[in-house]
Design an enzyme around this catalytic site. Structure first.
Site, PDB file in Angstrom:
ATOM      1  N   TRP A   1      46.549  28.310 -11.302  1.00  0.00           N
ATOM      2  CA  TRP A   1      47.780  27.654 -10.836  1.00  0.00           C
ATOM      3  C   TRP A   1      48.284  26.802 -11.983  1.00  0.00           C
ATOM      4  O   TRP A   1      47.488  26.213 -12.715  1.00  0.00           O
ATOM      5  CB  TRP A   1      47.488  26.811  -9.590  1.00  0.00           C
ATOM      6  CG  TRP A   1      47.003  27.655  -8.464  1.00  0.00           C
ATOM      7  CD1 TRP A   1      45.722  27.776  -8.037  1.00  0.00           C
ATOM      8  CD2 TRP A   1      47.785  28.541  -7.650  1.00  0.00           C
ATOM      9  NE1 TRP A   1      45.664  28.676  -6.995  1.00  0.00           N
ATOM     10  CE2 TRP A   1      46.916  29.154  -6.739  1.00  0.00           C
ATOM     11  CE3 TRP A   1      49.145  28.876  -7.602  1.00  0.00           C
ATOM     12  CZ2 TRP A   1      47.345  30.086  -5.786  1.00  0.00           C
ATOM     13  CZ3 TRP A   1      49.568  29.797  -6.663  1.00  0.00           C
ATOM     14  CH2 TRP A   1      48.681  30.395  -5.765  1.00  0.00           C
TER      15      TRP A   1
ATOM     16  N   TYR B   1      39.095  28.504  -8.940  1.00  0.00           N
ATOM     17  CA  TYR B   1      40.388  27.886  -9.252  1.00  0.00           C
ATOM     18  C   TYR B   1      40.312  27.265 -10.644  1.00  0.00           C
ATOM     19  O   TYR B   1      39.816  26.162 -10.825  1.00  0.00           O
ATOM     20  CB  TYR B   1      40.777  26.861  -8.177  1.00  0.00           C
ATOM     21  CG  TYR B   1      41.609  27.485  -7.077  1.00  0.00           C
ATOM     22  CD1 TYR B   1      41.312  28.767  -6.618  1.00  0.00           C
ATOM     23  CD2 TYR B   1      42.704  26.830  -6.509  1.00  0.00           C
ATOM     24  CE1 TYR B   1      42.074  29.366  -5.621  1.00  0.00           C
ATOM     25  CE2 TYR B   1      43.471  27.424  -5.511  1.00  0.00           C
ATOM     26  CZ  TYR B   1      43.153  28.688  -5.073  1.00  0.00           C
ATOM     27  OH  TYR B   1      43.905  29.276  -4.095  1.00  0.00           O
TER      28      TYR B   1
ATOM     29  N   GLU C   1      50.701  24.161 -12.196  1.00  0.00           N
ATOM     30  CA  GLU C   1      51.428  22.893 -12.084  1.00  0.00           C
ATOM     31  C   GLU C   1      51.194  22.018 -13.314  1.00  0.00           C
ATOM     32  O   GLU C   1      52.104  21.332 -13.774  1.00  0.00           O
ATOM     33  CB  GLU C   1      50.952  22.102 -10.856  1.00  0.00           C
ATOM     34  CG  GLU C   1      51.356  22.697  -9.516  1.00  0.00           C
ATOM     35  CD  GLU C   1      50.253  23.547  -8.910  1.00  0.00           C
ATOM     36  OE1 GLU C   1      49.437  24.103  -9.682  1.00  0.00           O
ATOM     37  OE2 GLU C   1      50.201  23.658  -7.682  1.00  0.00           O
TER      38      GLU C   1
ATOM     39  N   HIS D   1      56.715  28.289   0.272  1.00  0.00           N
ATOM     40  CA  HIS D   1      56.672  28.324  -1.198  1.00  0.00           C
ATOM     41  C   HIS D   1      57.856  29.134  -1.723  1.00  0.00           C
ATOM     42  O   HIS D   1      57.708  29.921  -2.661  1.00  0.00           O
ATOM     43  CB  HIS D   1      55.353  28.947  -1.692  1.00  0.00           C
ATOM     44  CG  HIS D   1      54.170  28.020  -1.614  1.00  0.00           C
ATOM     45  ND1 HIS D   1      53.959  27.009  -2.512  1.00  0.00           N
ATOM     46  CD2 HIS D   1      53.150  27.957  -0.719  1.00  0.00           C
ATOM     47  CE1 HIS D   1      52.831  26.354  -2.189  1.00  0.00           C
ATOM     48  NE2 HIS D   1      52.324  26.917  -1.101  1.00  0.00           N
TER      49      HIS D   1
ATOM     50  N   ASP E   1      57.604  30.889  -6.290  1.00  0.00           N
ATOM     51  CA  ASP E   1      57.149  29.661  -5.644  1.00  0.00           C
ATOM     52  C   ASP E   1      58.335  28.723  -5.526  1.00  0.00           C
ATOM     53  O   ASP E   1      59.429  29.056  -5.975  1.00  0.00           O
ATOM     54  CB  ASP E   1      55.972  29.016  -6.392  1.00  0.00           C
ATOM     55  CG  ASP E   1      55.005  28.372  -5.395  1.00  0.00           C
ATOM     56  OD1 ASP E   1      55.453  27.491  -4.642  1.00  0.00           O
ATOM     57  OD2 ASP E   1      53.823  28.765  -5.350  1.00  0.00           O
TER      58      ASP E   1
ATOM     59  N   TRP F   1      41.018  31.926  -0.047  1.00  0.00           N
ATOM     60  CA  TRP F   1      41.075  30.857  -1.065  1.00  0.00           C
ATOM     61  C   TRP F   1      40.556  29.528  -0.551  1.00  0.00           C
ATOM     62  O   TRP F   1      40.026  28.733  -1.308  1.00  0.00           O
ATOM     63  CB  TRP F   1      42.501  30.705  -1.606  1.00  0.00           C
ATOM     64  CG  TRP F   1      43.499  30.079  -0.666  1.00  0.00           C
ATOM     65  CD1 TRP F   1      44.133  30.698   0.372  1.00  0.00           C
ATOM     66  CD2 TRP F   1      43.992  28.737  -0.678  1.00  0.00           C
ATOM     67  NE1 TRP F   1      44.989  29.825   1.004  1.00  0.00           N
ATOM     68  CE2 TRP F   1      44.931  28.607   0.379  1.00  0.00           C
ATOM     69  CE3 TRP F   1      43.735  27.618  -1.484  1.00  0.00           C
ATOM     70  CZ2 TRP F   1      45.602  27.413   0.653  1.00  0.00           C
ATOM     71  CZ3 TRP F   1      44.413  26.426  -1.215  1.00  0.00           C
ATOM     72  CH2 TRP F   1      45.335  26.339  -0.160  1.00  0.00           C
TER      73      TRP F   1
ATOM     74  N   GLU G   1      50.320  27.914   3.393  1.00  0.00           N
ATOM     75  CA  GLU G   1      50.841  26.547   3.447  1.00  0.00           C
ATOM     76  C   GLU G   1      52.264  26.384   3.989  1.00  0.00           C
ATOM     77  O   GLU G   1      53.046  25.626   3.431  1.00  0.00           O
ATOM     78  CB  GLU G   1      50.735  25.919   2.053  1.00  0.00           C
ATOM     79  CG  GLU G   1      49.301  25.850   1.583  1.00  0.00           C
ATOM     80  CD  GLU G   1      49.139  25.170   0.225  1.00  0.00           C
ATOM     81  OE1 GLU G   1      48.153  24.447   0.072  1.00  0.00           O
ATOM     82  OE2 GLU G   1      49.966  25.390  -0.670  1.00  0.00           O
TER      83      GLU G   1
ATOM     84  N   ARG H   1      55.289  28.042 -11.441  1.00  0.00           N
ATOM     85  CA  ARG H   1      55.278  26.610 -11.767  1.00  0.00           C
ATOM     86  C   ARG H   1      55.459  26.420 -13.264  1.00  0.00           C
ATOM     87  O   ARG H   1      56.145  25.514 -13.714  1.00  0.00           O
ATOM     88  CB  ARG H   1      53.970  25.976 -11.324  1.00  0.00           C
ATOM     89  CG  ARG H   1      53.961  25.473  -9.892  1.00  0.00           C
ATOM     90  CD  ARG H   1      54.210  26.579  -8.874  1.00  0.00           C
ATOM     91  NE  ARG H   1      54.002  26.129  -7.519  1.00  0.00           N
ATOM     92  CZ  ARG H   1      52.823  26.175  -6.888  1.00  0.00           C
ATOM     93  NH1 ARG H   1      51.778  26.733  -7.465  1.00  0.00           N
ATOM     94  NH2 ARG H   1      52.706  25.720  -5.663  1.00  0.00           N
TER      95      ARG H   1
HETATM   96  C1  NAG Z   1      47.173  25.477  -3.082  1.00  0.00           C
HETATM   97  C2  NAG Z   1      48.379  26.393  -3.099  1.00  0.00           C
HETATM   98  C3  NAG Z   1      48.947  26.629  -4.465  1.00  0.00           C
HETATM   99  C4  NAG Z   1      48.667  25.483  -5.416  1.00  0.00           C
HETATM  100  C5  NAG Z   1      47.156  25.354  -5.510  1.00  0.00           C
HETATM  101  C6  NAG Z   1      46.727  24.260  -6.454  1.00  0.00           C
HETATM  102  C7  NAG Z   1      47.037  28.454  -2.764  1.00  0.00           C
HETATM  103  C8  NAG Z   1      46.934  29.753  -2.064  1.00  0.00           C
HETATM  104  N1  NAG Z   1      48.089  27.664  -2.426  1.00  0.00           N
HETATM  105  O1  NAG Z   1      47.534  24.266  -2.513  1.00  0.00           O
HETATM  106  O2  NAG Z   1      50.318  26.878  -4.372  1.00  0.00           O
HETATM  107  O3  NAG Z   1      49.200  25.722  -6.665  1.00  0.00           O
HETATM  108  O4  NAG Z   1      46.553  25.146  -4.265  1.00  0.00           O
HETATM  109  O5  NAG Z   1      45.352  24.253  -6.619  1.00  0.00           O
HETATM  110  O6  NAG Z   1      46.226  28.151  -3.574  1.00  0.00           O
END
Ligand code: NAG
Length: 772
Positions: free
Chosen positions: A483, A433, A485, A277, A202, A408, A342, A173
């Site tokens: 993550w 996270y 993003e 992904h 991804d 997770w 997902e 990302r």
């Molecule tokens: C989840 C997604 C991940 C995303 C993240 C954000 C996992 C295994 N999958 O939806 O692609 O970036 O949360 O918190 O975490």
């Protein structure tokens, strides 16, 4: 006898070296993670330009070199390695096969330092502990010539609690340059972490060169540059829009990263996502999707993810196996992560090829088809002597026999997998996270929603009481996931990682009975000094003061408790127009308010304000503590403070888990306040939040009506609001003014957006109805 001599020796040294000796108790030592066992002696060992390293055995020279390099960049002095022990002033590595993997023993006396271990990682961790005993200047590039740094005489016997102590970086990302990855490896080593999980694939980017499929990086590695917009506000890319944001690691880069990590005791685990992904891969090779549709690499969030690999085609497996072959050649890691999370399988339902596959293989549904997919890949990976690792979705439809699970979505997946006899790495979102907020979102850079403050990380335990002894044995450890993003650059990434990564390292390394939040807090100032020297942008959110208030109905007062995450901090506060500075009143007991007041507060340390300043107004309006009726009731998930919530003076913050919000999913809300007697009022406002990334949207309409008898209502005002795609977390008061009138009942109708344009269900979050 030896010990006695050592102690006397050290104390003699101590006597003549008093000025430099500041360590008086184990509390003055700030090693993170806290060693399993540490006994403090007296006196110290002093480094100077004559200090020698005795390193002859396997791996010893490499570890010695790491420390020598640190000294060199800090001081310009080049310490030497020798083969024979000099009479004094040396650091010697000793192989001790009786120690377990990663364990080490450190004996520091006034004339020597002995590091014993059974191999490389142990020696390395011995060095990392010495590094943290040395002053932070060691981390700088000051070229300060003068060493004369001393470390206290002590003995440490240390070993990790868990064998998997990891960090995941999402390089897809946000593309992190190789240099940042290398820096991060050195920082992980400081905390004795041993696994770097690279999320290389991804939807928004493919980040590893694969020789056989060059378009993966040529096309999949780049996307249209929408970096100036918030992730959730980015628009869909067209196929011919120029794709200029991105990058990838060449195979040479990967080799360099893997080798550098190896030198720092770190295994790099590659993650090659499948079956979802992977829009970046399908943008490059649409032939591996169900309908060969040409798509662009997206620049922002895509939900649900329906563009996924096609298991009905043999070519898909051939492609994935070829990719994995190159990946396994590059990464010596025992584990290969294949993602697995997902996937929305609507295309598999429609695609005749997938339906045919299901029939042939006797699969009942697409969940089983996905399990077939993962099992096939697992056979391939295990036939190459590696272990498949995947997100907990790989449990659905049946887990492949040799798979290890990364849990997770809470710990549940890990719990089940371990019960089925599989190994597990725990990365439950609520503790690990690190893309989530670590402080009050009002003061933090935009994060993913959710709340994982430092103390929460410190409360993480990969095993839980409800597990059997056998299950616990399958829990390899845990890991933080960053993550990306919402990460825009290296600095922001650092801010999210530090100091939370330090807390994580301690809970994964230190024996449970030695974990101590207060002690950890005391080590923070030293840690932050080291961060400064290391040039790390770290977060001080744990210092930020928060206010928790309770309403006392009897005398209509509220009592405000100020605190920050650390215990025993010096909190100063000021009211209304008073100035807040280091000489402001010291907070010692709850502040009781009986009229509208603004409180400002901050932590003072060493004569300075550290962390953010709190500023909060408590508005004593006319509906405080009055009875409130709801139709329909708020969701069970967000009940706030129940019947008192809307009229308790205390306002919901940007953290939607703060216990002050009441929420409705899809539904509208009608809320009625009984003022208990006719009162003159002229305005009604309601607070609301928007956090589209977390599915929370402002109401699209607010209407207020008033009544004298609770039967006949007169409408006094309405606000309509158009839906807007808005990427940030926002707070808004919807305020309706009207002609002053005496009324007893106030009714507020809030209309929920229902279903946002991009699909899904909308939450409507409300807090406090302010009546004036
Ligand atoms: C989840 C997604 C991940 C995303 C993240 C954000 C996992 C295994 N999958 O939806 O692609 O970036 O949360 O918190 O975490």
């Amino acid at each position: 006898l030896k010990i006695v001599i050592l102690v006397i020796g050290c104390s003699l040294f101590f006597a003549c070296n008093e000025k430099k000796q500041l360590i008086q108790s184990p509390r003055d030592i700030a090693i993170i993670p806290e060693p399993a066992q540490m006994v403090l002696g007296k006196g110290s060992f002093e480094f100077n330009s004559e200090t020698r390293f005795v390193a002859v055995g396997k791996g010893q020279k490499e570890v010695a070199t790491l420390l020598i390099e640190k000294f060199h960049s800090a001081t310009g002095i080049n310490l030497q390695i020798v083969e024979k022990e000099p009479a004094s002033n040396f650091i010697v590595f000793e192989e001790d096969k009786s120690l377990e993997n990663e364990a080490y023993r450190l004996k520091i006396s006034n004339n020597s330092v002995r590091i014993s271990a059974n191999g490389y990682s142990g020696f390395l961790y011995g060095f990392e502990s010495i590094r943290q005993l040395l002053p932070p200047q060691l981390e700088g590039n000051e070229n300060q010539q003068d060493i004369n740094w001393s470390i206290p005489c002590l003995e440490i016997n240390d070993h990790p609690r868990y064998s998997w102590r990891g960090l995941m970086l999402d390089v897809a990302r946000h593309f992190f340059k190789k240099e940042y990855i290398l820096k991060t490896i050195d920082r992980m080593a400081l905390f004795k972490l041993n696994t770097l999980h690279l999320h290389l694939v991804d939807d928004q980017g493919w980040r590893i060169e694969i020789k056989k499929y060059p378009k993966l990086t040529e096309i999949g590695g780049f996307r249209v540059d929408q970096e100036d917009k918030h992730w959730d506000a980015r628009t869909e890319n067209k196929l011919d829009d120029p794709a200029t944001y991105g990058g990838f690691y060449t195979q040479e880069d990967i080799k360099e990263i893997v080798a550098f990590a190896g030198k720092h005791g770190i295994t790099v685990v590659p993650e090659i996502e499948m079956p979802a992904h992977v829009m970046s891969a399908l943008a490059a090779y649409p032939e591996f999707s169900c309908f060969d549709e040409k798509i662009a690499v997206p620049s922002g969030g895509v939900w649900p993810i329906t563009d996924i690999y096609c298991p009905g085609k043999e070519e898909t497996f051939e492609f994935l196996q070829n990719v994995l072959l190159e990946v396994m050649d590059l990464f010596p890691s025992k584990y290969v992560h294949i993602g697995g999370d997902e996937a929305t399988r609507t295309n598999w339902e429609k695609d005749p090829k997938d339906q045919k596959r299901m029939k042939e293989e006797g699969l009942k549904n697409t969940a089983e088809l996905q399990s077939y997919f993962i099992k096939r890949i697992e056979r391939f990976i295990s036939s190459h002597g590696r272990i498949l690792l995947g997100w907990d979705e790989i449990l659905e439809g049946g887990l492949p026999p040799g798979a290890t699970v990364m849990s997770w979505r809470g710990i549940q997946g890990g719990w089940e997998a371990s019960e089925q006899g599989h190994d597990v790495v725990m990365t439950p979102g609520d503790w690990t996270y690190f893309n989530q907020y670590q402080g009050d979102p009002d003061y933090e850079p935009i994060a993913f929603g959710g709340y994982v403050p430092l103390s929460k990380v410190y409360s993480f335990d990969p095993v839980v009481d409800s597990m059997s002894v056998a299950q616990k044995k399958h829990i390899l450890g845990g890991q933080a996931n960053l993550w990306s993003e919402f990460i825009t650059d290296d600095k922001e990434s650092e801010y999210m990682l530090y100091p939370r990564l330090a807390a994580l390292s301690e809970v994964l390394w230190t024996p449970k009975n030695k974990l101590d939040w207060k002690r950890f807090s005391e080590k923070i100032p030293a840690l932050f000094k080291r961060f400064v020297a290391m040039g790390i942008t770290y977060s001080r959110s744990a210092y930020a003061v928060t206010a928790k208030s309770t309403l006392n109905m009897k005398n209509a007062t509220i009592s405000v408790v100020l605190s920050n995450e650390f215990t025993g901090s010096d909190i100063r506060y000021a009211l209304d127009d008073e100035k807040l500075d280091t000489s402001s009143k010291r907070y010692s007991a709850p502040i009781v308010l009986d009229h509208t007041t603004t409180i400002k507060a901050a932590v003072v340390e060493n004569g300075k304000i550290v962390g953010d300043t709190l500023k909060k107004t408590f508005n004593f309006h006319k509906a405080i503590g009055k009875p409130v009726a709801y139709d329909p009731m708020y969701s069970k998930l967000y009940q706030g403070e129940k019947e008192i919530n809307m009229v308790n003076i205390i306002r919901g913050s940007k953290n939607f888990h703060d216990g002050q919000w009441q929420a409705w999913l899809v539904k509208d809300a009608e809320i009625t306040i009984d003022l208990e007697k006719p009162i003159e009022i002229s305005s009604v406002a309601v607070g609301s939040m928007e956090n589209q990334g977390s599915g929370i949207y402002y109401p699209i309409q607010i209407e207020v009506a008033v009544s004298a008898d609770g039967k006949k209502y007169t409408k006094v005002g309405k606000i309509k609001r158009e839906f807007r795609n808005y990427g940030y977390v926002g707070l808004k008061d919807f305020n309706i003014d009207f002609e002053a009138q005496k009324v007893r009942f106030v009714r507020l109708d809030a209309k929920n957006l229902g279903h946002p344009p991009k699909g899904g269900d909308a939450w409507m979050f409300l807090d406090e109805i302010v009546v004036e």
